[in-house]
Each structure stands twice: as structure tokens, then as C-alpha cells.
Design a protein around this motif. Structure first.
Motif, PDB file in Angstrom:
ATOM      1  N   VAL A 143       1.128  -4.753   3.355  1.00 40.05           N
ATOM      2  CA  VAL A 143       0.748  -3.775   4.373  1.00 40.05           C
ATOM      3  C   VAL A 143       1.985  -3.461   5.211  1.00 40.05           C
ATOM      4  N   VAL A 233      -0.922  -0.453   1.699  1.00 38.43           N
ATOM      5  CA  VAL A 233      -1.601   0.115   2.866  1.00 38.43           C
ATOM      6  C   VAL A 233      -0.557   0.379   3.942  1.00 38.43           C
ATOM      7  N   ALA A 354      -7.486  -0.758   8.225  1.00 37.91           N
ATOM      8  CA  ALA A 354      -6.452  -1.189   7.282  1.00 37.91           C
ATOM      9  C   ALA A 354      -6.745  -2.585   6.747  1.00 37.91           C
ATOM     10  N   ALA A 367      -5.694  -0.016  -4.258  1.00 39.52           N
ATOM     11  CA  ALA A 367      -5.811   0.455  -2.874  1.00 39.52           C
ATOM     12  C   ALA A 367      -6.743   1.655  -2.759  1.00 39.52           C
ATOM     13  N   THR A 371     -10.406   1.696  -0.890  1.00 37.83           N
ATOM     14  CA  THR A 371     -10.730   2.645   0.167  1.00 37.83           C
ATOM     15  C   THR A 371     -12.041   3.362  -0.138  1.00 37.83           C
TER      16      THR A 371
END
Length: 392
Positions: A143, A233, A354, A367, A371
């Protein structure tokens, strides 16, 4: 926990004074909010380059300080002292279809509570809490927090920090007024929100905002170009309005480069102006119809029962998350003896989302799929705040 009106007023006034003291910055009013930009500068994609150079012509090219440079492949910045920036943009788009934007001002993006994007008011000292150590039996999800630099003295566990990718903060008083700048520790706080809600991450910090939460669009584009290739992210707790409401071409180009063809998502704060009519960028790219718009999650803030009255909102908002009186890691400082604070803002709703996305990545789930999974779960739960679905 509301702060005193006097303290909030002092906090807000310092941000305003800082913006107005920078001679290269100016603003226009956008739906009652200020759209800041850099005087004498334009950003332009390659398709508009010839028209810009023809427009500026010899009159500007000969002036001291004039010039241009490439920011990213396909994106240039032009400097022309004395230029009427807004007039130039209108003239250069006069014969183009609505929405076909090739040239824009070099906008300013903020994490300043009085203006846009970041914390709504000053942080309040809080009792220390506990963050569990990183999970040791799985590969962590990378991240990246694009924000202020990370302040070294912090209770944020260092085991979560990537050894090769944390840009540090070096100043706490850039305006030399003897007071702690308003956005010192902003990245530390965001990192604490992420690691409070998932132990499956490794954090990188790319420094773009100063300690008053200010960056220019070209700086943000360059910061997005410094993302570690493994990043899954990206947290953007910053943003701003544009002079005409249209997408800022510099960030548009940078996000296109960062997201197109990649299994990667951006989580962006919706801003704190209480504006319900104007798009707030880069969060508004979630509803902009780009090929990668589904990879942008725009996050507004709720207080547990309703959309916060200071949170921006609009049809481009993806999700709502807790943003009122969030508790997280801050900085070790005499004003914060425990190193923890309470702070409010869409800046801190975004990293909650996040964390939720990062916690779903793994086991063959990437990812983008994570989401989509989160969106579906939140929609199925049916909890709504101000007309938008949200996390509790």
C-alpha cells in the motif's frame, strides 16, 4: 469530540494565511469553494501542444522565466510570466467539443482542513491504543500513501514500513511562526488507520504535500510516477476543485499511466468543504467515465449516523466510511504525550476503505477484484449515509 471554536478558527486561519502568502498561487471560485492554481502556468497533453505554443507565440516566449518541460510522457508544463491563465484555457478550448480537455491550469491540491481534502480540524491528543503486529504467514499487500512525508518519531509500528520506500518529513514549521504546522503527522495518522484495520499490508510513503498540506498538480503527477511497481493500493487523502469543474489533465495523465492495464486501485478522499455540487479531484475520477475509473474509489465521511455535514459529496462518490473523531497513531511530541490523536476528515475515511480492500487481496484475489468484492458487500449490507452506501 468537537474542538473549541477558537482553536478551530486559529487552525483554519493559519492555513488560509499560508496559501495567500505564496505569491505563485491564486484562485478562482468554484461553486462557493476555492479552486487554487499556479499563476503563469499551463499543463498540456501532447495533442494540444501545437496550439499552446502558437497561442503563447513570441510575446511570451521572449519573457524571462518562460519555458516548458516534460512532466510525464505526453504531458508538458508551460511557464509564461504575465499569462492570463483562465483566459488562455478558455481561448484554447473555444473551438473544441465540450469535455475535450487538452489544456488546464496547473491546479493546487490540498490536504488543508480549511480548504480541501484533508483533516477537518486540528488533531486532539488521545489515549494510546494497540496495533497488532503484521501477519507473519502471508505475503503483505503493498500500500502506498501519497501524502506528507512520514514523521520518524511515531507510535506507528515500524514493522509495517517498507525498508526501501518511506519518504520522511524533515520540517515541522515551514512558515517559521514557532507553531507546529497543521499537517505534520498526516501520513502517520493515515498509516495508523490502515494498520488498525488490517495486518496484511506493508506501507510505503511518497512525500508530495508539505506540512501545510499543499502540492501543485505537476508535483502530484510526478509523485504518482514514483510509485513502487508492486503497489496494489494507493491512498490519496488530498484533492481540490478545478476552475471550470473539468478533469485536471495532469493528474488524469498520471492516473492513466498508473492504473491502465494494472491490477491496482486508488482510494481518494472526497474532501471536506461541505460541497455537494462540484466534483472534487482526483476522487471525482471515480465517476469520470475513464477506462480506469472503476479502479478509483471516492470516499466521503460519516459520523456513525449520517453523512458528515462538512464532507463533500456527489454522484461520483463510491462509498462512505467513518470520518468523525477517528483515533490513530500521530507523532511523538510534547503536545501529544501518548503519540496518538483524534482527528476528523475524509482524509481518514479513505484509508479505512484502503485497509478493507487490502485485507481482501490474496489467495488469487487481486486488487481490482477485491475492490469489486468490497463494493458488492457494502451494497448488500444496505447501510446508507446521505444517499450513498457505506461501511460502519
Amino acid at each position: 469530540m468537537p474542538t473549541s471554536p477558537e482553536r478551530l478558527s486559529r487552525f483554519a486561519s493559519r492555513r488560509q494565511a499560508r496559501m495567500e502568502s505564496l505569491p505563485q498561487l491564486t484562485y478562482a471560485t468554484a461553486g462557493g469553494s476555492r479552486a487554487w492554481y499556479v499563476a503563469d502556468e499551463l499543463l498540456c497533453v501532447d495533442d494540444g501542444r501545437r496550439n499552446v505554443e502558437r497561442y503563447l507565440g513570441r510575446a511570451y516566449a521572449a519573457r524571462p522565466g518562460s519555458g516548458d518541460d516534460e512532466l510525464l510522457p505526453g504531458l508538458r508544463r508551460y511557464r509564461a510570466p504575465g499569462l492570463d491563465v483562465r483566459g488562455a484555457v478558455r481561448a484554447l478550448h473555444a473551438d473544441r467539443p465540450v469535455g475535450a480537455r487538452l489544456v488546464t491550469p496547473n491546479h493546487v491540491f490540498l490536504s488543508s482542513p480549511f480548504n480541501h481534502g484533508g483533516p477537518f480540524g486540528p488533531p486532539i491528543p488521545a489515549a494510546a491504543s494497540t496495533i497488532k503486529p503484521p501477519a507473519g504467514n502471508i505475503d503483505p499487500v503493498p500500500v502506498t500513501i501519497v501524502d506528507t512525508g512520514l514523521w520518524r518519531e511515531t507510535p506507528l509500528p515500524t514493522d509495517y514500513l517498507a525498508p526501501d520506500g518511506v519518504e520522511l518529513e524533515t520540517e515541522t514549521d515551514v512558515d517559521n511562526d514557532g507553531l507546529l504546522d497543521g499537517d505534520v503527522g498526516h501520513a502517520n495518522f493515515i498509516g495508523g488507520v490502515v494498520t488498525t484495520h488490517t495486518d496484511r499490508v506493508t506501507l510505503r510513503v511518497v512525500r508530495v504535500l508539505d506540512t501545510f498540506g499543499i502540492c501543485t498538480e505537476d508535483q502530484l503527477a510526478a509523485a504518482l510516477g514514483r510509485l513502487h511497481p508492486d503497489t496494489k493500493v494507493i491512498n490519496l487523502s488530498l484533492g481540490g476543485f478545478t476552475v471550470d469543474g473539468a478533469a485536471p489533465v495532469g493528474v488524469q495523465a498520471a492516473l492513466h499511466q498508473a492504473l491502465s492495464g494494472a491490477d491496482r486501485v486508488v482510494v481518494a478522499a472526497a474532501g471536506n468543504d461541505g460541497n455537494r455540487s462540484e466534483p472534487f479531484w482526483p476522487a471525482a475520477f471515480a465517476g469520470a467515465g475513464e477506462s480506469w475509473s472503476q479502479q478509483v474509489v471516492a470516499v466521503a465521511a460519516h459520523d456513525g449516523s449520517d453523512l458528515c455535514d462538512w464532507s463533500n459529496s456527489g454522484p461520483w462518490v463510491s462509498l462512505v466510511a467513518p470520518g468523525q473523531d477517528v483515533r490513530s497513531t500521530f507523532i511523538d511530541h510534547t503536545l501529544f504525550p501518548e503519540g496518538w490523536a483524534l482527528w476528523s476528515g475524509t482524509s481518514f475515511a479513505a484509508p479505512r476503505v484502503a485497509a478493507e480492500i487490502a485485507g481482501r487481496i490474496g489467495g488469487g484475489v487481486g486488487a481490482v477484484a477485491a475492490t469489486d468484492q468490497l463494493r458488492a458487500e457494502v451494497a448488500a449490507a444496505g447501510q446508507r449515509f446521505g444517499g450513498h452506501v457505506g461501511l460502519i
